[in-house]
Design an enzyme around this catalytic site. Structure first.
Site, PDB file in Angstrom:
ATOM      1  N   SER A 125     -44.453  45.592  -7.437  1.00  0.00           N
ATOM      2  CA  SER A 125     -44.800  45.957  -5.792  1.00  0.00           C
ATOM      3  C   SER A 125     -43.040  46.279  -5.329  1.00  0.00           C
ATOM      4  O   SER A 125     -42.883  44.370  -5.324  1.00  0.00           O
ATOM      5  CB  SER A 125     -45.685  45.342  -4.859  1.00  0.00           C
ATOM      6  OG  SER A 125     -45.685  45.898  -3.670  1.00  0.00           O
ATOM      7  N   TYR A 150     -51.493  38.125  -2.734  1.00  0.00           N
ATOM      8  CA  TYR A 150     -51.771  38.984  -3.647  1.00  0.00           C
ATOM      9  C   TYR A 150     -49.865  39.391  -4.405  1.00  0.00           C
ATOM     10  O   TYR A 150     -50.172  39.687  -4.991  1.00  0.00           O
ATOM     11  CB  TYR A 150     -52.304  39.758  -2.332  1.00  0.00           C
ATOM     12  CG  TYR A 150     -51.451  41.815  -3.835  1.00  0.00           C
ATOM     13  CD1 TYR A 150     -51.182  41.907  -4.463  1.00  0.00           C
ATOM     14  CD2 TYR A 150     -50.062  41.977  -2.317  1.00  0.00           C
ATOM     15  CE1 TYR A 150     -51.438  43.318  -4.582  1.00  0.00           C
ATOM     16  CE2 TYR A 150     -49.807  43.128  -2.953  1.00  0.00           C
ATOM     17  CZ  TYR A 150     -49.731  43.481  -4.257  1.00  0.00           C
ATOM     18  OH  TYR A 150     -49.479  45.223  -4.552  1.00  0.00           O
ATOM     19  N   LYS A 154     -47.625  38.919  -7.682  1.00  0.00           N
ATOM     20  CA  LYS A 154     -46.693  40.304  -8.131  1.00  0.00           C
ATOM     21  C   LYS A 154     -45.443  39.164  -9.252  1.00  0.00           C
ATOM     22  O   LYS A 154     -45.031  39.499 -10.013  1.00  0.00           O
ATOM     23  CB  LYS A 154     -46.380  41.090  -7.579  1.00  0.00           C
ATOM     24  CG  LYS A 154     -47.510  41.782  -7.113  1.00  0.00           C
ATOM     25  CD  LYS A 154     -48.366  42.455  -8.138  1.00  0.00           C
ATOM     26  CE  LYS A 154     -49.530  43.691  -8.253  1.00  0.00           C
ATOM     27  NZ  LYS A 154     -49.901  44.167  -9.622  1.00  0.00           N
TER      28      LYS A 154
END
Ligand code: UD1
Length: 338
Positions: A125, A150, A154
């Site tokens: 992302s 979160y 990544k």
């Protein structure tokens, strides 16, 4: 060629399965259906005329992962979407996010590293860039400290893959750093299905348009941007899906320059929240009920991609406009609420 797509019933996964099948790949999907429905298989089959193989499996169960690979010895490539993606939830439940997004990645890579050859595409992302110092964002922009568990999954996920590629020369991998995916397949057979109240802008807009939500809150109009609202790079999910197929082909054909490569996947165009609302109003002919509220904590002011590496090296370019993507999102919303 047989490709494993984890999370293949999800939003980006399902669109990628369609593009893979359209290109003649045989697909096997793994999904635990925690945020997706088996009905998605029907949508994929309607579009492509082919039903992909599907196994309901939870990648957190290491024994099941091992068992899967012992039964599927002829997998040529893996596209790994299966992960949790709600920023707010990740702050509340960090360990769930580290387990869902990282232990599963480790189990997959353990299996792949034991194969003669393995090709792996990872869903990353643009969140890894945080508030980048320069726009548009190139892949060389520094990775900033993550704002949420979160986002951290990544970053760490990319590091796990990079470190694995260092030592396992049989493992070839690409991380795709997505900007803001939106839209649906133009057939409206598959699309985004957020559980509960959508956290992302576009599904919130279409749900407001259809009357499921009363009003969209625009999070801040006092940012240093053209109209005061935040800027993002919204990419049609079908364009994004095609980027996966092109990246996978690069690995399968051995065209990658390094064992591990990273590409931005966006359009290269930044749009403000108000521009996205205007796009909705243009394509739907509806006026959207919205109000300006305070800023959302953790939002960056601006993030849009420099896509020249993907354009040049992968030979891929986003083709759809914001209006094209919005039209497909609206068609999908109208279909599922009909
Ligand atoms: C968000 C995550 C990002 C994650 C991505 C996954 C944050 C801070 N970022 O990206 O890490 O990779 O989702 O899908 O959560 N907006 C409104 N009203 C709304 C919803 C959004 O004004 O009801 C605005 C936001 O302030 C932002 C833009 O719309 O400026 C896009 O928001 P969103 O769709 O949530 O995406 P990101 O924040 O870019």
């Amino acid at each position: 060629m047989k490709i494993l797509v984890t999370g293949g019933l999800g939003f980006i996964g399902s669109h990628t399965v369609v593009e893979l099948q359209n290109e003649g790949y045989q697909v096997v999907i793994i999904d635990n259906c925690s945020n997706a429905s088996e009905d998605v298989l029907d949508g994929i089959t309607k579009i492509t005329g082919k039903q992909p193989d599907f196994e309901k499996l939870d990648l957190r169960n290491k024994v099941d992962v091992l068992d899967f690979f012992s039964r599927h010895k002829n997998i040529d490539g893996v596209i790994h979407f299966a992960a949790s993606k709600a920023v707010g939830e990740s702050v509340e439940k960090p360990l769930l996010y580290y387990e869902n997004n990282l232990s599963t990645l480790v189990y997959l890579l353990q299996q792949l590293s034991a194969k003669n050859k393995a090709h792996f595409i990872f869903s990353s992302s643009c969140t890894v860039y945080g508030q980048a110092d320069e726009m548009p964002i190139t892949e060389n922009a520094p990775v900033k400290p993550a704002e949420s568990p979160y986002g951290n999954t990544k970053q760490i996920g990319e590091e796990i893959i990079r470190d694995s590629c260092e030592v396992f020369s049989n493992l070839q991998a690409i991380s795709l750093r997505y900007f803001n995916p939106m839209g649906a397949h133009p057939s409206a057979e598959i699309g985004e299905l957020p559980l509960g109240i959508p956290q992302n802008l576009v599904p919130f807009i279409t749900q407001t348009g259809i009357g499921m939500r009363e009003q969209l809150s625009v999070f801040g109009d006092d940012y240093p941007t053209k109209d005061g609202t935040c800027i993002r790079d919204y990419i049609h999910v079908v364009d994004l899906a095609k980027a996966h197929v092109v990246a996978l082909k690069r690995l399968l054909e051995g065209k990658n320059e390094k064992n591990y490569e990273v590409f931005n996947v966006g359009t290269g165009t930044g749009s403000s929240v108000l521009e996205v609302i205007k796009s909705f109003e243009r394509v739907s002919g509806e006026e959207l009920n919205y109000k300006i509220v305070g800023r959302r904590p953790g939002d960056v002011v601006s993030a849009y991609a420099d896509t020249s590496r993907a354009n040049r090296v992968l030979g891929w370019k986003a083709e759809s406009t914001l209006d094209d993507a919005m039209r497909s999102a609206w068609l999908w919303e109208k279909k599922i609420r009909a």
